[in-house]
Design an enzyme around this catalytic site. Sequence first.
Site, short mmCIF file in Angstrom:
data_model
loop_
_atom_site.label_atom_id
_atom_site.label_comp_id
_atom_site.label_asym_id
_atom_site.label_seq_id
_atom_site.Cartn_x
_atom_site.Cartn_y
_atom_site.Cartn_z
N GLU A 56 47.06 48.79 42.08
CA GLU A 56 45.60 48.91 42.03
C GLU A 56 45.04 47.54 41.65
O GLU A 56 45.75 46.72 41.05
CB GLU A 56 45.18 49.98 41.01
CG GLU A 56 44.97 49.50 39.58
CD GLU A 56 46.21 48.90 38.91
OE1 GLU A 56 46.06 47.89 38.17
OE2 GLU A 56 47.33 49.40 39.13
N LYS A 103 48.05 36.90 36.67
CA LYS A 103 48.61 38.13 37.22
C LYS A 103 49.96 37.94 37.92
O LYS A 103 50.78 38.86 37.96
CB LYS A 103 47.62 38.76 38.22
CG LYS A 103 46.32 39.24 37.62
CD LYS A 103 46.52 40.44 36.71
CE LYS A 103 45.20 41.04 36.25
NZ LYS A 103 45.39 42.14 35.29
N SER A 155 42.21 32.57 31.87
CA SER A 155 43.09 33.51 32.58
C SER A 155 43.05 33.37 34.10
O SER A 155 43.99 33.75 34.78
CB SER A 155 42.76 34.95 32.20
OG SER A 155 41.39 35.23 32.47
#
Length: 393
Positions: free
Chosen positions: A111, A89, A377
């Site tokens: 969010e 991210k 991830s």
Amino acid sequence: MSYHVNEKGYYGDFGGAYIPEMLYPNVEELRRNYLQIINDESFKKEFELLLKDYVGRPSPLYHARRLSERYGATIYLKREDLNHTGAHKINNAIGQIMVAERLGKKRIIAETGAGQHGVATATVCALRGLECVVYMGEIDIKRQAPNVARMKMMGATVVPATSGSKTLKDATNEAMRDWINNPVDTHYIIGSAVGPHPYPDMVARFQSIISEETRWQLKEKTGKETADYVLACVGGGSNAIGMFYHFLDDEDVKLIAVEAAGLGVDSGESAATTVLGKEGVLHGSRSILMQTPDGQVVEPYSISAGLDYPGIGPQHAHLFKSKRASYVSATDDEAMQAGLLLTRLEGIIPAIESSHALAHLEKMSFKGGETVVVCLSGRGDKDLDTYIRYFGL
């Protein structure tokens, strides 16, 4: 066939910007400027430097030898879990905040579901001295308490979403309301490859560093830039689109996206969008989403907070419909077992999201000699409570 966005913001039948009139100026400002900003040489230089010195890129492409022996293939893990903040991210958070700064925005909203995007956003806001507000479902706040603490330590305000299922979808709704009310000074960072154009394209470009690195790392290790199979988990789909991006035009590379089947695809407690969904509009773009016959969004479920989203990004919808990528699913149980297996075989605790991708290895049959890349991830620190409860550790 093109697998990328066209000048109107569409991927085949999917994409676009289905937004209320009040959001139009914000989205249009982004659309008009984002390509010029991110293609500017000074932007690229600063972005690459931050990825290198702050995030710790390139992330390793790790040959998982014991996992490879188990499945009879050469399996590599793209180690996004080793990035600063523990997931992919951060790549997108840095990129979008740099875009926001160049547009003169001083306040950042986001969010988050699993909390990794919220942590990444709060981290970069701390780095750049910007105000940060993160919307998070009340349920997710409880199940991802360590990430909430991290965000607060970084100086972010965490606002609970208390409507609907109190998870990611509802946090997204709240963030969009905030943006409508604060159009001038605020940039809304969407953490996944979803939302109105240009968000899916912007997120994909920032996350494409994953597959860009993977190509040259494969060349170093195998003498060839491509793999036989590339796997990634998909909720909204940011790590998957980043992992697939630079392989899209290599038709001999089989792309496999693994959704969350929850308690089972037909259990009523699932997030397997491509099986259960139909075409429609969600959060500003035309895509595939889980909905009732009269078009109401169906509440998704997954043990993984980052995958319980009722749709997929429009680029994924296009890859699914065009059959360029295979969309499959793994249940909670399959994902948890795969997470434990990786931990026991390789000493790596994966995020439960990533465990869904690993779970699909059980369903594949290899002749031997195939090269497989799995996008790891995120790391499993945030999920330790869930692992502990599940396995009674």
